[in-house]
Design a protein around this motif. Structure first.
Motif, PDB file in Angstrom:
ATOM      1  N   GLU A 152       0.827  -1.211   0.000  1.00 19.90           N
ATOM      2  CA  GLU A 152       0.000   0.000   0.000  1.00 19.90           C
ATOM      3  C   GLU A 152       0.862   1.262   0.000  1.00 19.90           C
ATOM      4  OE1 GLU A 152      -2.416  -0.297   3.449  1.00 19.90           O
ATOM      5  OE2 GLU A 152      -3.330  -2.208   2.857  1.00 19.90           O
ATOM      6  N   LYS A 153       1.928   1.225   0.789  1.00 19.51           N
ATOM      7  CA  LYS A 153       2.785   2.400   0.939  1.00 19.51           C
ATOM      8  C   LYS A 153       4.177   1.962   1.370  1.00 19.51           C
ATOM      9  CE  LYS A 153       2.952   6.857   3.365  1.00 19.51           C
ATOM     10  NZ  LYS A 153       2.302   7.708   4.390  1.00 19.51           N
ATOM     11  N   GLU A 154       5.180   2.632   0.835  1.00 17.66           N
ATOM     12  CA  GLU A 154       6.552   2.265   1.167  1.00 17.66           C
ATOM     13  C   GLU A 154       6.798   2.362   2.677  1.00 17.66           C
ATOM     14  OE1 GLU A 154      11.160   3.438  -0.078  1.00 17.66           O
ATOM     15  OE2 GLU A 154       9.460   4.464  -0.998  1.00 17.66           O
ATOM     16  N   LEU A 155       7.467   1.348   3.208  1.00 16.96           N
ATOM     17  CA  LEU A 155       7.699   1.291   4.651  1.00 16.96           C
ATOM     18  C   LEU A 155       8.749   2.308   5.093  1.00 16.96           C
ATOM     19  CD1 LEU A 155       7.962  -2.593   5.112  1.00 16.96           C
ATOM     20  CD2 LEU A 155       6.017  -1.153   5.754  1.00 16.96           C
ATOM     21  N   PRO A 156       8.590   2.857   6.304  1.00 15.53           N
ATOM     22  CA  PRO A 156       9.663   3.678   6.893  1.00 15.53           C
ATOM     23  C   PRO A 156      10.920   2.824   7.059  1.00 15.53           C
ATOM     24  CG  PRO A 156       7.618   3.931   8.128  1.00 15.53           C
ATOM     25  CD  PRO A 156       7.399   2.806   7.177  1.00 15.53           C
ATOM     26  N   ILE A 157      12.051   3.476   7.195  1.00 20.82           N
ATOM     27  CA  ILE A 157      13.336   2.759   7.247  1.00 20.82           C
ATOM     28  C   ILE A 157      13.370   1.703   8.345  1.00 20.82           C
ATOM     29  CG2 ILE A 157      15.810   3.022   7.709  1.00 20.82           C
ATOM     30  CD1 ILE A 157      15.681   5.763   6.381  1.00 20.82           C
ATOM     31  N   GLN A 158      12.901   2.065   9.559  1.00 23.46           N
ATOM     32  CA  GLN A 158      12.967   1.115  10.682  1.00 23.46           C
ATOM     33  C   GLN A 158      12.131  -0.129  10.407  1.00 23.46           C
ATOM     34  OE1 GLN A 158      12.586   4.356  10.912  1.00 23.46           O
ATOM     35  NE2 GLN A 158      13.677   5.225  12.661  1.00 23.46           N
ATOM     36  N   GLU A 159      10.938   0.088   9.833  1.00 26.78           N
ATOM     37  CA  GLU A 159      10.078  -1.059   9.529  1.00 26.78           C
ATOM     38  C   GLU A 159      10.669  -1.893   8.401  1.00 26.78           C
ATOM     39  OE1 GLU A 159       5.522  -0.482  10.701  1.00 26.78           O
ATOM     40  OE2 GLU A 159       6.103   0.818   9.032  1.00 26.78           O
ATOM     41  N   ARG A 160      11.283  -1.231   7.439  1.00 27.30           N
ATOM     42  CA  ARG A 160      11.901  -1.959   6.336  1.00 27.30           C
ATOM     43  C   ARG A 160      13.036  -2.846   6.845  1.00 27.30           C
ATOM     44  NH1 ARG A 160      10.314  -3.471   1.305  1.00 27.30           N
ATOM     45  NH2 ARG A 160      11.985  -4.949   0.846  1.00 27.30           N
ATOM     46  N   ARG A 161      13.825  -2.320   7.771  1.00 32.52           N
ATOM     47  CA  ARG A 161      14.922  -3.103   8.341  1.00 32.52           C
ATOM     48  C   ARG A 161      14.396  -4.317   9.094  1.00 32.52           C
ATOM     49  NH1 ARG A 161      18.548   1.904  10.780  1.00 32.52           N
ATOM     50  NH2 ARG A 161      19.545   2.528   8.803  1.00 32.52           N
ATOM     51  N   LEU A 162      13.329  -4.112   9.848  1.00 34.99           N
ATOM     52  CA  LEU A 162      12.748  -5.214  10.611  1.00 34.99           C
ATOM     53  C   LEU A 162      12.201  -6.278   9.667  1.00 34.99           C
ATOM     54  CD1 LEU A 162      12.005  -6.378  13.354  1.00 34.99           C
ATOM     55  CD2 LEU A 162       9.843  -5.103  13.239  1.00 34.99           C
ATOM     56  N   TYR A 163      11.561  -5.837   8.595  1.00 33.90           N
ATOM     57  CA  TYR A 163      11.019  -6.778   7.606  1.00 33.90           C
ATOM     58  C   TYR A 163      12.165  -7.576   6.969  1.00 33.90           C
ATOM     59  CZ  TYR A 163       8.956  -8.529   3.281  1.00 33.90           C
ATOM     60  OH  TYR A 163       8.549  -9.344   2.239  1.00 33.90           O
ATOM     61  N   ASP A 164      13.193  -6.882   6.523  1.00 36.97           N
ATOM     62  CA  ASP A 164      14.315  -7.548   5.850  1.00 36.97           C
ATOM     63  C   ASP A 164      15.018  -8.545   6.768  1.00 36.97           C
ATOM     64  OD1 ASP A 164      13.841  -6.143   3.523  1.00 36.97           O
ATOM     65  OD2 ASP A 164      15.381  -4.622   3.896  1.00 36.97           O
ATOM     66  N   SER A 165      15.245  -8.148   8.035  1.00 33.93           N
ATOM     67  CA  SER A 165      15.939  -9.052   8.964  1.00 33.93           C
ATOM     68  C   SER A 165      15.081 -10.274   9.291  1.00 33.93           C
ATOM     69  CB  SER A 165      16.314  -8.309  10.252  1.00 33.93           C
ATOM     70  OG  SER A 165      15.161  -7.890  10.959  1.00 33.93           O
ATOM     71  N   SER A 166      13.760 -10.073   9.380  1.00 35.20           N
ATOM     72  CA  SER A 166      12.852 -11.198   9.669  1.00 35.20           C
ATOM     73  C   SER A 166      12.807 -12.173   8.498  1.00 35.20           C
ATOM     74  CB  SER A 166      11.453 -10.673   9.975  1.00 35.20           C
ATOM     75  OG  SER A 166      11.449  -9.843  11.115  1.00 35.20           O
ATOM     76  N   VAL A 167      12.754 -11.639   7.273  1.00 33.28           N
ATOM     77  CA  VAL A 167      12.747 -12.490   6.082  1.00 33.28           C
ATOM     78  C   VAL A 167      14.067 -13.248   5.947  1.00 33.28           C
ATOM     79  CG1 VAL A 167      12.710 -12.484   3.550  1.00 33.28           C
ATOM     80  CG2 VAL A 167      11.052 -11.120   4.815  1.00 33.28           C
ATOM     81  N   THR A 168      15.171 -12.564   6.204  1.00 33.74           N
ATOM     82  CA  THR A 168      16.486 -13.211   6.136  1.00 33.74           C
ATOM     83  C   THR A 168      16.585 -14.356   7.128  1.00 33.74           C
ATOM     84  OG1 THR A 168      17.591 -11.169   5.419  1.00 33.74           O
ATOM     85  CG2 THR A 168      18.971 -12.857   6.443  1.00 33.74           C
ATOM     86  N   MET A 169      16.104 -14.131   8.347  1.00 34.66           N
ATOM     87  CA  MET A 169      16.155 -15.157   9.381  1.00 34.66           C
ATOM     88  C   MET A 169      15.324 -16.376   8.982  1.00 34.66           C
ATOM     89  SD  MET A 169      15.691 -14.559  13.474  1.00 34.66           S
ATOM     90  CE  MET A 169      14.048 -13.844  13.293  1.00 34.66           C
ATOM     91  N   LEU A 170      14.123 -16.136   8.439  1.00 36.77           N
ATOM     92  CA  LEU A 170      13.256 -17.235   8.025  1.00 36.77           C
ATOM     93  C   LEU A 170      13.847 -17.962   6.812  1.00 36.77           C
ATOM     94  CD1 LEU A 170      10.633 -18.790   8.379  1.00 36.77           C
ATOM     95  CD2 LEU A 170       9.485 -17.070   6.948  1.00 36.77           C
ATOM     96  N   THR A 171      14.421 -17.205   5.881  1.00 36.75           N
ATOM     97  CA  THR A 171      15.045 -17.802   4.695  1.00 36.75           C
ATOM     98  C   THR A 171      16.175 -18.739   5.085  1.00 36.75           C
ATOM     99  OG1 THR A 171      14.544 -15.814   3.388  1.00 36.75           O
ATOM    100  CG2 THR A 171      16.213 -17.299   2.512  1.00 36.75           C
ATOM    101  N   GLU A 172      16.999 -18.325   6.022  1.00 36.62           N
ATOM    102  CA  GLU A 172      18.119 -19.154   6.471  1.00 36.62           C
ATOM    103  C   GLU A 172      17.633 -20.430   7.148  1.00 36.62           C
ATOM    104  OE1 GLU A 172      20.446 -16.628   8.976  1.00 36.62           O
ATOM    105  OE2 GLU A 172      21.630 -15.845   7.310  1.00 36.62           O
ATOM    106  N   GLU A 173      16.573 -20.284   7.932  1.00 29.89           N
ATOM    107  CA  GLU A 173      16.056 -21.465   8.631  1.00 29.89           C
ATOM    108  C   GLU A 173      15.473 -22.469   7.636  1.00 29.89           C
ATOM    109  OE1 GLU A 173      13.578 -22.691  12.631  1.00 29.89           O
ATOM    110  OE2 GLU A 173      13.419 -20.633  11.874  1.00 29.89           O
ATOM    111  N   ILE A 174      14.724 -21.986   6.652  1.00 28.73           N
ATOM    112  CA  ILE A 174      14.166 -22.873   5.621  1.00 28.73           C
ATOM    113  C   ILE A 174      15.297 -23.587   4.877  1.00 28.73           C
ATOM    114  CG2 ILE A 174      12.891 -22.939   3.437  1.00 28.73           C
ATOM    115  CD1 ILE A 174      11.250 -20.542   4.477  1.00 28.73           C
ATOM    116  N   SER A 175      16.346 -22.828   4.536  1.00 27.52           N
ATOM    117  CA  SER A 175      17.479 -23.390   3.802  1.00 27.52           C
ATOM    118  C   SER A 175      18.152 -24.515   4.585  1.00 27.52           C
ATOM    119  CB  SER A 175      18.488 -22.281   3.491  1.00 27.52           C
ATOM    120  OG  SER A 175      19.661 -22.798   2.909  1.00 27.52           O
TER     121      SER A 175
END
Length: 209
Positions: free
Chosen positions: A165-188
């Motif tokens: 809907e709308k581009e995330l603020p920097i802090q939220e974007r960082r939290l999203y990216d770190s959460s996705v990275t953590m889940l990606t590593e676990e799946i791998s």
């Protein structure tokens, strides 16, 4: 000559009187030193932990890591035992008191069955979190701190939906990216696939929202 003789006698008598004087006591009085002994260091308590050296774990906000060793350090006169954890994604090394590991949300990797059952929720509709991004950020941080995978997935789903809907603020974007990275590593790791393949699994599930 007489005057000179008298003067010599006076000097001679002075020398005799001076030699008869008692020598002064020049010995210094020594003050006994008080030995200050260092306070005894309290030995580290033996703490039972569900985690062990060599194990791969998930550490909220940091990612997937490996417990490299246990170190004993002195803090305020008390020995404490620490896990030394190397984080895969950042190559950082973090020390954390063994007794605080579970409270910090550190957990074991999921089993394949647990992971598959959890990934289904990537397609869930996001819960409404209001318009104040600071409040959302605090709520999402609290979810990630829990350490469990469903809380992390809930954060990913919420932020993914909002970003459409709308581009995330920097802090939220960082939290999203770190959460996705953590889940990606676990799946791998759990499914024994590449990071790229794991990332595609997450993307395919999120698109179903």
């Amino acid at each position: 000559m007489k005057n000179t003789h008298k003067y010599d006698i006076i000097i001679y008598m002075q020398k005799i009187n001076f030699s008869k004087q008692q020598p002064k006591n020049t010995k210094k009085t020594e003050i006994p030193k008080t030995e200050i002994k260092p306070a005894a260091v309290k030995k580290a308590k033996k703490i039972k932990s569900p985690f062990k050296v060599g194990e791969t774990i998930v550490y909220p906000f940091h990612g997937i890591g490996k417990i490299e060793r246990i170190e004993t350090n002195e803090i305020d006169g008390q020995e404490m035992q620490f896990f030394v954890i190397s984080i895969n994604s950042t190559k950082m090394t973090i020390s954390i008191p063994i007794e605080n590991a579970e409270a910090k949300g550190i957990r074991h990797l999921m089993s394949k069955d647990e992971l598959n059952a959890s990934l289904v929720h990537l397609g869930d509709k996001p819960e409404s979190t209001g318009g104040d991004w600071k409040l959302r950020q605090q709520q999402n941080n609290n979810l990630v701190k829990k350490g469990d995978i469903l809380s992390t997935i809930k954060v990913i789903v919420s932020l993914y939906s909002r970003n459409k809907e709308k581009e995330l603020p920097i802090q939220e974007r960082r939290l999203y990216d770190s959460s996705v990275t953590m889940l990606t590593e676990e799946i791998s790791l759990v499914m024994n696939i590449s990071l790229d393949e794991a990332s595609k699994i997450i993307s395919a599930a999120l698109i179903k929202q």
